[in-house]
Enzyme design. Structure first.
Site, PDB file in Angstrom:
ATOM      1  N   CYS A 117       0.780  -1.205  -0.114  1.00  0.00           N
ATOM      2  CA  CYS A 117       0.117   0.167   0.068  1.00  0.00           C
ATOM      3  C   CYS A 117       1.027   1.003   0.159  1.00  0.00           C
ATOM      4  O   CYS A 117       0.715   2.850  -0.161  1.00  0.00           O
ATOM      5  CB  CYS A 117      -0.789   0.105   1.095  1.00  0.00           C
ATOM      6  SG  CYS A 117      -2.197  -1.605   1.081  1.00  0.00           S
ATOM      7  N   ASN A 166      -9.988   0.119   0.295  1.00  0.00           N
ATOM      8  CA  ASN A 166      -8.408  -0.728   0.130  1.00  0.00           C
ATOM      9  C   ASN A 166      -8.486  -0.501  -1.517  1.00  0.00           C
ATOM     10  O   ASN A 166      -8.379  -2.300  -1.790  1.00  0.00           O
ATOM     11  CB  ASN A 166      -8.269  -1.332   1.133  1.00  0.00           C
ATOM     12  CG  ASN A 166      -6.659  -0.837   2.040  1.00  0.00           C
ATOM     13  OD1 ASN A 166      -6.108  -0.076   0.569  1.00  0.00           O
ATOM     14  ND2 ASN A 166      -5.864  -1.433   2.459  1.00  0.00           N
ATOM     15  N   HIS A 173      -3.479   6.984   2.736  1.00  0.00           N
ATOM     16  CA  HIS A 173      -3.555   5.467   1.914  1.00  0.00           C
ATOM     17  C   HIS A 173      -4.706   5.253   2.521  1.00  0.00           C
ATOM     18  O   HIS A 173      -5.134   4.998   4.024  1.00  0.00           O
ATOM     19  CB  HIS A 173      -2.654   4.295   2.248  1.00  0.00           C
ATOM     20  CG  HIS A 173      -3.106   3.528   2.126  1.00  0.00           C
ATOM     21  ND1 HIS A 173      -3.560   2.799   0.869  1.00  0.00           N
ATOM     22  CD2 HIS A 173      -3.118   2.504   2.919  1.00  0.00           C
ATOM     23  CE1 HIS A 173      -3.648   1.907   0.482  1.00  0.00           C
ATOM     24  NE2 HIS A 173      -3.977   1.468   1.983  1.00  0.00           N
TER      25      HIS A 173
HETATM   26  N1  ACO Z   1     -18.420  -8.474   9.163  1.00  0.00           N
HETATM   27  C1  ACO Z   1     -18.778  -8.730  10.831  1.00  0.00           C
HETATM   28  N2  ACO Z   1     -18.815  -9.063  11.478  1.00  0.00           N
HETATM   29  C2  ACO Z   1     -16.697  -8.720  11.453  1.00  0.00           C
HETATM   30  C3  ACO Z   1     -16.202  -8.867  10.025  1.00  0.00           C
HETATM   31  C4  ACO Z   1     -17.197  -8.302   9.327  1.00  0.00           C
HETATM   32  N3  ACO Z   1     -17.164  -8.554   8.095  1.00  0.00           N
HETATM   33  N4  ACO Z   1     -14.883  -8.643   9.869  1.00  0.00           N
HETATM   34  C5  ACO Z   1     -14.653  -9.285  11.097  1.00  0.00           C
HETATM   35  N5  ACO Z   1     -15.121  -9.538  12.514  1.00  0.00           N
HETATM   36  C6  ACO Z   1     -15.187  -8.987  13.608  1.00  0.00           C
HETATM   37  C7  ACO Z   1     -15.126 -10.163  14.243  1.00  0.00           C
HETATM   38  O1  ACO Z   1     -14.997 -11.703  13.967  1.00  0.00           O
HETATM   39  C8  ACO Z   1     -14.763 -10.112  15.335  1.00  0.00           C
HETATM   40  O2  ACO Z   1     -15.723 -11.006  16.685  1.00  0.00           O
HETATM   41  P1  ACO Z   1     -15.344 -11.529  17.396  1.00  0.00           P
HETATM   42  O3  ACO Z   1     -15.200 -10.306  18.687  1.00  0.00           O
HETATM   43  O4  ACO Z   1     -16.372 -12.084  17.973  1.00  0.00           O
HETATM   44  O5  ACO Z   1     -14.280 -12.327  17.847  1.00  0.00           O
HETATM   45  C9  ACO Z   1     -14.738  -8.566  15.790  1.00  0.00           C
HETATM   46  O6  ACO Z   1     -16.056  -8.369  14.256  1.00  0.00           O
HETATM   47  C10 ACO Z   1     -14.358  -7.711  15.935  1.00  0.00           C
HETATM   48  O7  ACO Z   1     -13.422  -7.613  14.999  1.00  0.00           O
HETATM   49  P2  ACO Z   1     -12.019  -7.298  14.373  1.00  0.00           P
HETATM   50  O8  ACO Z   1     -10.190  -8.112  13.860  1.00  0.00           O
HETATM   51  O9  ACO Z   1     -10.886  -6.896  16.330  1.00  0.00           O
HETATM   52  O10 ACO Z   1     -12.177  -5.631  13.749  1.00  0.00           O
HETATM   53  P3  ACO Z   1     -11.742  -3.947  13.438  1.00  0.00           P
HETATM   54  O11 ACO Z   1     -12.301  -3.938  14.275  1.00  0.00           O
HETATM   55  O12 ACO Z   1     -10.112  -4.559  14.421  1.00  0.00           O
HETATM   56  O13 ACO Z   1     -11.641  -4.489  12.310  1.00  0.00           O
HETATM   57  C11 ACO Z   1     -10.613  -4.252  10.413  1.00  0.00           C
HETATM   58  C12 ACO Z   1     -11.076  -5.474  11.732  1.00  0.00           C
HETATM   59  C13 ACO Z   1     -11.848  -3.174   9.790  1.00  0.00           C
HETATM   60  C14 ACO Z   1      -9.670  -5.373   9.472  1.00  0.00           C
HETATM   61  C15 ACO Z   1      -9.272  -3.452  10.813  1.00  0.00           C
HETATM   62  O14 ACO Z   1      -8.804  -4.675  12.006  1.00  0.00           O
HETATM   63  C16 ACO Z   1      -8.763  -2.364   9.847  1.00  0.00           C
HETATM   64  O15 ACO Z   1      -8.843  -2.264   9.318  1.00  0.00           O
HETATM   65  N6  ACO Z   1      -7.131  -3.035  10.338  1.00  0.00           N
HETATM   66  C17 ACO Z   1      -5.675  -2.780   9.712  1.00  0.00           C
HETATM   67  C18 ACO Z   1      -6.177  -2.787   8.295  1.00  0.00           C
HETATM   68  C19 ACO Z   1      -5.278  -1.653   7.539  1.00  0.00           C
HETATM   69  O16 ACO Z   1      -4.773  -1.270   7.873  1.00  0.00           O
HETATM   70  N7  ACO Z   1      -4.517  -2.767   6.476  1.00  0.00           N
HETATM   71  C20 ACO Z   1      -3.123  -1.958   5.932  1.00  0.00           C
HETATM   72  C21 ACO Z   1      -3.209  -1.879   4.490  1.00  0.00           C
HETATM   73  S1  ACO Z   1      -3.612  -2.858   4.072  1.00  0.00           S
HETATM   74  C22 ACO Z   1      -1.865  -3.464   2.723  1.00  0.00           C
HETATM   75  O17 ACO Z   1      -1.204  -2.906   2.833  1.00  0.00           O
HETATM   76  C23 ACO Z   1      -2.843  -4.868   1.603  1.00  0.00           C
END
Ligand code: ACO
Length: 327
Positions: free
Chosen positions: A114, A284, A254
Protein backbone atom coordinates in the site's frame (compact mmCIF):
# COMPACT_ATOMS: atom_id res chain seq x y z
CA UNK A 1 16.51 28.04 -6.92
CA UNK A 2 16.84 24.24 -6.61
CA UNK A 3 14.99 21.81 -8.85
CA UNK A 4 11.67 20.45 -7.63
CA UNK A 5 9.54 17.65 -9.03
CA UNK A 6 6.17 19.04 -10.10
CA UNK A 7 2.94 17.32 -11.14
CA UNK A 8 1.83 18.11 -14.70
CA UNK A 9 -1.25 15.89 -14.72
CA UNK A 10 -3.24 13.32 -12.76
CA UNK A 11 -5.63 10.56 -13.83
CA UNK A 12 -7.60 7.67 -12.37
CA UNK A 13 -9.55 4.72 -13.68
CA UNK A 14 -11.97 2.41 -11.90
CA UNK A 15 -13.45 -0.85 -13.18
CA UNK A 16 -17.04 -0.78 -14.42
CA UNK A 17 -18.58 -3.02 -11.78
CA UNK A 18 -19.48 -1.81 -8.27
CA UNK A 19 -19.84 -4.20 -5.33
CA UNK A 20 -21.83 -2.70 -2.47
CA UNK A 21 -21.88 -3.76 1.17
CA UNK A 22 -25.43 -4.99 0.58
CA UNK A 23 -24.11 -7.25 -2.21
CA UNK A 24 -21.54 -8.66 0.23
CA UNK A 25 -24.26 -9.38 2.80
CA UNK A 26 -25.48 -12.02 0.33
CA UNK A 27 -22.09 -13.81 0.15
CA UNK A 28 -20.67 -13.72 3.69
CA UNK A 29 -21.87 -13.30 7.26
CA UNK A 30 -21.49 -9.52 7.45
CA UNK A 31 -23.65 -6.39 7.42
CA UNK A 32 -23.61 -3.01 5.75
CA UNK A 33 -23.74 -1.49 9.23
CA UNK A 34 -20.63 -3.41 10.47
CA UNK A 35 -18.60 -2.54 7.38
CA UNK A 36 -19.56 1.17 7.45
CA UNK A 37 -18.90 1.66 11.16
CA UNK A 38 -15.71 -0.45 11.40
CA UNK A 39 -14.11 0.66 8.10
CA UNK A 40 -16.01 3.59 6.52
CA UNK A 41 -16.41 1.60 3.28
CA UNK A 42 -19.78 1.70 1.45
CA UNK A 43 -18.76 0.10 -1.85
CA UNK A 44 -15.75 -0.90 -3.95
CA UNK A 45 -15.03 -1.48 -7.66
CA UNK A 46 -14.20 -4.99 -8.89
CA UNK A 47 -12.37 -5.67 -12.16
CA UNK A 48 -13.72 -8.20 -14.66
CA UNK A 49 -11.45 -10.60 -16.61
CA UNK A 50 -10.72 -8.02 -19.31
CA UNK A 51 -9.93 -5.29 -16.82
CA UNK A 52 -6.41 -6.44 -16.05
CA UNK A 53 -4.03 -4.47 -13.89
CA UNK A 54 -2.19 -3.18 -16.98
CA UNK A 55 -5.49 -2.16 -18.59
CA UNK A 56 -6.55 -0.12 -15.54
CA UNK A 57 -3.04 1.35 -15.30
CA UNK A 58 -3.01 2.32 -19.00
CA UNK A 59 -6.43 3.99 -18.81
CA UNK A 60 -5.41 6.04 -15.76
CA UNK A 61 -2.16 6.97 -17.54
CA UNK A 62 -4.01 8.20 -20.65
CA UNK A 63 -6.07 10.55 -18.47
CA UNK A 64 -3.00 11.88 -16.66
CA UNK A 65 -1.11 12.37 -19.96
CA UNK A 66 -4.13 14.16 -21.40
CA UNK A 67 -4.26 16.59 -18.50
CA UNK A 68 -0.48 17.10 -18.63
CA UNK A 69 -0.51 17.70 -22.38
CA UNK A 70 2.35 15.19 -22.68
CA UNK A 71 2.61 12.66 -25.53
CA UNK A 72 3.49 9.04 -24.62
CA UNK A 73 6.55 9.20 -26.90
CA UNK A 74 7.89 12.08 -24.78
CA UNK A 75 7.97 9.97 -21.59
CA UNK A 76 11.44 9.06 -20.28
CA UNK A 77 10.38 6.68 -17.52
CA UNK A 78 7.33 4.67 -16.41
CA UNK A 79 7.13 3.36 -12.84
CA UNK A 80 4.18 1.24 -11.72
CA UNK A 81 3.58 0.53 -8.04
CA UNK A 82 1.68 -2.71 -7.64
CA UNK A 83 1.49 -5.96 -5.70
CA UNK A 84 -0.97 -7.55 -8.15
CA UNK A 85 0.75 -7.53 -11.57
CA UNK A 86 -0.82 -9.23 -14.60
CA UNK A 87 2.06 -11.75 -14.41
CA UNK A 88 5.61 -11.93 -13.00
CA UNK A 89 7.11 -11.06 -16.42
CA UNK A 90 6.80 -8.74 -18.27
CA UNK A 91 6.18 -6.05 -15.66
CA UNK A 92 2.99 -3.99 -15.66
CA UNK A 93 5.17 -0.97 -16.51
CA UNK A 94 6.37 -2.68 -19.73
CA UNK A 95 2.79 -3.63 -20.65
CA UNK A 96 1.77 0.01 -20.14
CA UNK A 97 4.81 1.22 -22.12
CA UNK A 98 3.73 -0.93 -25.05
CA UNK A 99 0.03 -0.02 -24.82
CA UNK A 100 0.85 3.70 -24.77
CA UNK A 101 3.57 3.49 -27.43
CA UNK A 102 6.01 5.22 -25.08
CA UNK A 103 8.93 4.29 -27.32
CA UNK A 104 11.81 5.95 -25.47
CA UNK A 105 10.71 5.27 -21.87
CA UNK A 106 12.42 2.97 -19.40
CA UNK A 107 9.86 0.96 -17.42
CA UNK A 108 9.79 -1.02 -14.19
CA UNK A 109 7.49 -2.04 -11.32
CA UNK A 110 7.88 -1.27 -7.63
CA UNK A 111 6.43 -3.56 -4.97
CA UNK A 112 5.88 -1.92 -1.60
CA UNK A 113 2.20 -2.90 -1.09
CA UNK A 114 0.00 0.00 0.00
CA UNK A 115 3.01 2.32 0.30
CA UNK A 116 4.08 1.49 -3.26
CA UNK A 117 2.94 4.74 -4.86
CA UNK A 118 4.95 6.82 -2.39
CA UNK A 119 7.99 4.59 -2.95
CA UNK A 120 7.57 5.06 -6.72
CA UNK A 121 7.09 8.82 -6.34
CA UNK A 122 10.28 9.02 -4.27
CA UNK A 123 12.25 7.17 -6.97
CA UNK A 124 10.82 9.44 -9.68
CA UNK A 125 11.77 12.48 -7.60
CA UNK A 126 15.42 11.35 -7.44
CA UNK A 127 15.59 10.85 -11.23
CA UNK A 128 13.99 14.22 -11.90
CA UNK A 129 16.24 16.13 -9.51
CA UNK A 130 19.15 14.64 -11.45
CA UNK A 131 17.69 15.74 -14.78
CA UNK A 132 14.85 18.23 -14.57
CA UNK A 133 13.81 17.76 -18.20
CA UNK A 134 12.74 14.16 -17.59
CA UNK A 135 9.06 13.32 -17.95
CA UNK A 136 8.08 10.49 -15.65
CA UNK A 137 4.80 8.60 -15.44
CA UNK A 138 4.12 7.15 -11.98
CA UNK A 139 1.15 4.81 -11.59
CA UNK A 140 -0.40 2.93 -8.67
CA UNK A 141 -2.57 0.07 -9.92
CA UNK A 142 -4.12 -2.94 -8.23
CA UNK A 143 -6.47 -5.83 -8.89
CA UNK A 144 -6.61 -7.07 -5.30
CA UNK A 145 -9.95 -8.80 -5.86
CA UNK A 146 -7.97 -11.72 -7.37
CA UNK A 147 -6.10 -12.21 -4.10
CA UNK A 148 -9.13 -12.22 -1.82
CA UNK A 149 -10.82 -15.19 -0.23
CA UNK A 150 -14.45 -14.23 -0.81
CA UNK A 151 -15.45 -16.54 2.08
CA UNK A 152 -13.27 -14.67 4.60
CA UNK A 153 -15.36 -11.82 5.99
CA UNK A 154 -12.39 -10.34 7.85
CA UNK A 155 -10.67 -9.39 4.57
CA UNK A 156 -13.13 -9.61 1.65
CA UNK A 157 -15.08 -6.51 2.71
CA UNK A 158 -11.99 -4.30 2.74
CA UNK A 159 -10.38 -4.23 -0.68
CA UNK A 160 -11.18 -2.86 -4.13
CA UNK A 161 -9.57 -2.54 -7.59
CA UNK A 162 -8.45 0.60 -9.43
CA UNK A 163 -5.58 2.70 -10.75
CA UNK A 164 -4.27 6.25 -10.46
CA UNK A 165 -1.48 8.02 -12.32
CA UNK A 166 0.61 11.19 -12.26
CA UNK A 167 2.87 12.76 -14.88
CA UNK A 168 5.88 14.49 -13.37
CA UNK A 169 8.73 16.70 -14.50
CA UNK A 170 11.24 19.09 -12.95
CA UNK A 171 11.14 22.87 -12.54
CA UNK A 172 13.24 25.52 -10.86
CA UNK A 173 10.21 26.70 -8.94
CA UNK A 174 9.23 27.06 -5.32
CA UNK A 175 6.68 24.24 -5.53
CA UNK A 176 6.50 20.49 -6.03
CA UNK A 177 7.90 17.64 -3.92
CA UNK A 178 9.65 19.03 -0.83
CA UNK A 179 10.56 15.85 1.04
CA UNK A 180 10.29 12.06 0.87
CA UNK A 181 10.72 9.55 3.71
CA UNK A 182 10.54 5.75 3.41
CA UNK A 183 10.57 3.06 6.12
CA UNK A 184 10.07 -0.67 6.55
CA UNK A 185 9.98 -3.40 9.20
CA UNK A 186 10.14 -6.89 7.71
CA UNK A 187 9.97 -8.51 11.16
CA UNK A 188 6.22 -7.85 11.17
CA UNK A 189 5.58 -9.17 7.65
CA UNK A 190 3.55 -12.17 8.83
CA UNK A 191 0.79 -9.90 10.14
CA UNK A 192 -0.26 -9.04 6.58
CA UNK A 193 0.73 -11.52 3.90
CA UNK A 194 -0.06 -13.53 0.79
CA UNK A 195 2.05 -16.62 1.47
CA UNK A 196 1.60 -18.52 -1.78
CA UNK A 197 2.01 -18.19 -5.56
CA UNK A 198 5.59 -16.90 -5.31
CA UNK A 199 8.62 -19.12 -5.86
CA UNK A 200 8.76 -20.23 -2.20
CA UNK A 201 5.26 -21.69 -2.35
CA UNK A 202 4.32 -22.13 -6.01
CA UNK A 203 0.89 -23.27 -7.18
CA UNK A 204 0.23 -26.80 -5.97
CA UNK A 205 -3.09 -28.36 -4.94
CA UNK A 206 -1.80 -28.31 -1.35
CA UNK A 207 -1.02 -24.58 -1.38
CA UNK A 208 -4.42 -23.80 -2.91
CA UNK A 209 -6.09 -26.06 -0.33
CA UNK A 210 -4.43 -24.02 2.45
CA UNK A 211 -5.69 -20.79 0.88
CA UNK A 212 -2.20 -19.33 0.63
CA UNK A 213 -3.11 -17.58 -2.62
CA UNK A 214 -5.18 -15.11 -0.56
CA UNK A 215 -4.51 -12.08 1.64
CA UNK A 216 -4.25 -12.96 5.33
CA UNK A 217 -4.31 -10.15 7.88
CA UNK A 218 -4.20 -9.83 11.67
CA UNK A 219 -6.42 -6.75 11.39
CA UNK A 220 -6.29 -5.50 14.96
CA UNK A 221 -2.47 -5.69 15.15
CA UNK A 222 -2.08 -4.11 11.70
CA UNK A 223 -4.43 -1.30 12.75
CA UNK A 224 -2.28 -0.39 15.76
CA UNK A 225 0.97 -0.53 13.78
CA UNK A 226 -0.56 1.55 10.97
CA UNK A 227 -1.67 4.39 13.26
CA UNK A 228 1.70 4.49 15.03
CA UNK A 229 3.77 4.38 11.81
CA UNK A 230 1.62 6.92 9.96
CA UNK A 231 1.76 9.36 12.85
CA UNK A 232 5.51 9.03 13.22
CA UNK A 233 6.24 9.45 9.51
CA UNK A 234 3.91 12.45 9.37
CA UNK A 235 5.80 14.18 12.23
CA UNK A 236 9.08 13.29 10.51
CA UNK A 237 7.90 15.05 7.33
CA UNK A 238 6.65 18.08 9.26
CA UNK A 239 9.98 18.42 11.06
CA UNK A 240 11.98 18.03 7.83
CA UNK A 241 10.05 20.94 6.30
CA UNK A 242 9.91 23.12 9.41
CA UNK A 243 6.13 22.76 9.42
CA UNK A 244 3.72 22.40 12.31
CA UNK A 245 0.37 20.61 11.99
CA UNK A 246 -1.15 24.02 11.15
CA UNK A 247 1.02 24.26 8.02
CA UNK A 248 -0.63 21.16 6.51
CA UNK A 249 -3.52 22.22 4.27
CA UNK A 250 -4.45 18.72 3.09
CA UNK A 251 -3.57 15.25 4.37
CA UNK A 252 -3.95 12.55 1.73
CA UNK A 253 -3.36 9.24 3.45
CA UNK A 254 -3.57 5.72 2.08
CA UNK A 255 -7.24 4.84 2.48
CA UNK A 256 -7.32 1.65 4.60
CA UNK A 257 -9.85 2.46 7.31
CA UNK A 258 -11.76 5.63 8.21
CA UNK A 259 -10.95 5.06 11.88
CA UNK A 260 -7.21 5.13 11.06
CA UNK A 261 -7.71 8.42 9.15
CA UNK A 262 -9.69 9.97 12.02
CA UNK A 263 -7.15 8.89 14.65
CA UNK A 264 -4.29 10.20 12.54
CA UNK A 265 -6.06 13.53 12.07
CA UNK A 266 -6.64 13.79 15.84
CA UNK A 267 -3.03 13.03 16.69
CA UNK A 268 -1.72 15.59 14.19
CA UNK A 269 -4.28 18.15 15.37
CA UNK A 270 -5.86 18.41 11.92
CA UNK A 271 -9.52 19.38 11.55
CA UNK A 272 -11.76 16.99 9.61
CA UNK A 273 -11.86 19.24 6.51
CA UNK A 274 -8.09 18.93 6.05
CA UNK A 275 -8.25 15.13 5.76
CA UNK A 276 -9.08 13.78 2.30
CA UNK A 277 -11.46 10.83 2.52
CA UNK A 278 -12.81 8.73 -0.34
CA UNK A 279 -12.61 5.24 1.19
CA UNK A 280 -16.42 5.03 1.20
CA UNK A 281 -16.40 4.84 -2.62
CA UNK A 282 -13.41 2.62 -3.36
CA UNK A 283 -12.42 0.60 -0.26
CA UNK A 284 -8.72 -0.12 0.17
CA UNK A 285 -7.13 -0.06 -3.30
CA UNK A 286 -3.58 -0.48 -1.92
CA UNK A 287 -0.98 1.28 -4.12
CA UNK A 288 -3.75 2.93 -6.16
CA UNK A 289 -5.44 4.72 -3.27
CA UNK A 290 -3.21 7.82 -3.06
CA UNK A 291 -3.03 8.56 -6.82
CA UNK A 292 -6.80 8.05 -7.11
CA UNK A 293 -7.30 10.50 -4.22
CA UNK A 294 -4.83 13.00 -5.72
CA UNK A 295 -6.69 12.92 -9.04
CA UNK A 296 -10.05 13.30 -7.35
CA UNK A 297 -8.86 16.27 -5.30
CA UNK A 298 -7.20 17.78 -8.39
CA UNK A 299 -10.29 17.46 -10.60
CA UNK A 300 -12.50 18.88 -7.85
CA UNK A 301 -10.28 21.98 -7.84
CA UNK A 302 -9.16 21.41 -4.24
CA UNK A 303 -5.46 21.46 -5.18
CA UNK A 304 -4.88 25.20 -5.55
CA UNK A 305 -1.38 26.68 -6.08
CA UNK A 306 0.64 26.94 -2.87
CA UNK A 307 -1.38 24.26 -1.03
CA UNK A 308 0.73 22.22 1.42
CA UNK A 309 -0.11 18.55 0.88
CA UNK A 310 1.13 15.71 3.05
CA UNK A 311 0.91 12.21 1.55
CA UNK A 312 1.34 9.25 3.94
CA UNK A 313 0.97 5.50 3.46
CA UNK A 314 1.32 2.24 5.34
CA UNK A 315 1.09 -1.35 4.12
CA UNK A 316 2.24 -4.96 4.19
CA UNK A 317 5.91 -5.66 4.57
CA UNK A 318 5.53 -3.59 6.71
CA UNK A 319 6.33 -0.50 4.65
CA UNK A 320 5.42 3.13 5.27
CA UNK A 321 6.41 6.54 4.04
CA UNK A 322 5.57 10.17 3.33
CA UNK A 323 5.84 12.75 0.58
CA UNK A 324 5.35 16.44 1.35
CA UNK A 325 4.45 18.78 -1.53
CA UNK A 326 3.66 22.37 -2.26
CA UNK A 327 1.11 22.36 -5.13
N1 ACO B 1 -18.56 -8.47 9.34
C1 ACO B 1 -19.00 -8.71 10.58
N2 ACO B 1 -18.18 -9.02 11.58
C2 ACO B 1 -16.86 -9.06 11.35
C3 ACO B 1 -16.34 -8.83 10.06
C4 ACO B 1 -17.24 -8.52 9.03
N3 ACO B 1 -16.84 -8.28 7.77
N4 ACO B 1 -14.99 -8.96 10.12
C5 ACO B 1 -14.69 -9.27 11.39
N5 ACO B 1 -15.82 -9.33 12.13
C6 ACO B 1 -15.95 -9.64 13.54
C7 ACO B 1 -14.78 -10.46 14.06
O1 ACO B 1 -14.98 -11.82 13.82
C8 ACO B 1 -14.78 -10.11 15.53
O2 ACO B 1 -15.80 -10.89 16.16
P1 ACO B 1 -15.52 -11.50 17.64
O3 ACO B 1 -15.34 -10.30 18.50
O4 ACO B 1 -16.77 -12.25 17.88
O5 ACO B 1 -14.30 -12.33 17.50
C9 ACO B 1 -15.25 -8.66 15.55
O6 ACO B 1 -15.90 -8.43 14.28
C10 ACO B 1 -14.14 -7.67 15.73
O7 ACO B 1 -13.07 -8.05 14.86
P2 ACO B 1 -11.73 -7.21 14.77
O8 ACO B 1 -10.81 -7.85 13.79
O9 ACO B 1 -11.22 -6.93 16.12
O10 ACO B 1 -12.32 -5.87 14.12
P3 ACO B 1 -11.62 -4.48 14.02
O11 ACO B 1 -12.42 -3.47 14.69
O12 ACO B 1 -10.15 -4.53 14.31
O13 ACO B 1 -11.76 -4.19 12.43
C11 ACO B 1 -10.39 -4.24 10.45
C12 ACO B 1 -11.16 -5.05 11.51
C13 ACO B 1 -11.39 -3.40 9.71
C14 ACO B 1 -9.69 -5.19 9.51
C15 ACO B 1 -9.36 -3.32 11.15
O14 ACO B 1 -8.62 -4.07 12.08
C16 ACO B 1 -8.38 -2.66 10.18
O15 ACO B 1 -8.74 -1.78 9.44
N6 ACO B 1 -7.08 -3.01 10.26
C17 ACO B 1 -6.03 -2.32 9.50
C18 ACO B 1 -6.07 -2.57 8.01
C19 ACO B 1 -4.87 -1.91 7.37
O16 ACO B 1 -4.50 -0.77 7.66
N7 ACO B 1 -4.15 -2.61 6.50
C20 ACO B 1 -2.91 -2.08 5.97
C21 ACO B 1 -2.95 -1.75 4.58
S1 ACO B 1 -3.52 -3.08 3.59
C22 ACO B 1 -2.23 -3.65 2.59
O17 ACO B 1 -1.07 -3.36 2.75
C23 ACO B 1 -2.58 -4.63 1.52
Amino acid sequence: MSIHTIVLGTGAYLPKSVLTNKDLEKCVNTSDEWIRTRTGIHQRYIANEKETNSYLATQSARRALDMAGVQPQDLDLIIVATMTPDMPMPSVACLVQNALGAKKAGAFDVQATCSGFLYALSIADKFIRDNRRMKVLVIGSEVLSRRINWEDRTTCVLFGDGAGATVLTGAREDRGILSTHLHSDGSLGDLLTIRGLGTAHPVTPEILERGWQYIEMQGREVFKCAVKALESVAWEALEANGWTGDDVDLLISHQANIRILNLLGERLGLPREKIFINIHKYGNTSAASIPIALDEANRKGILIPGLHILLVAFGGGFTWGSVAMRW
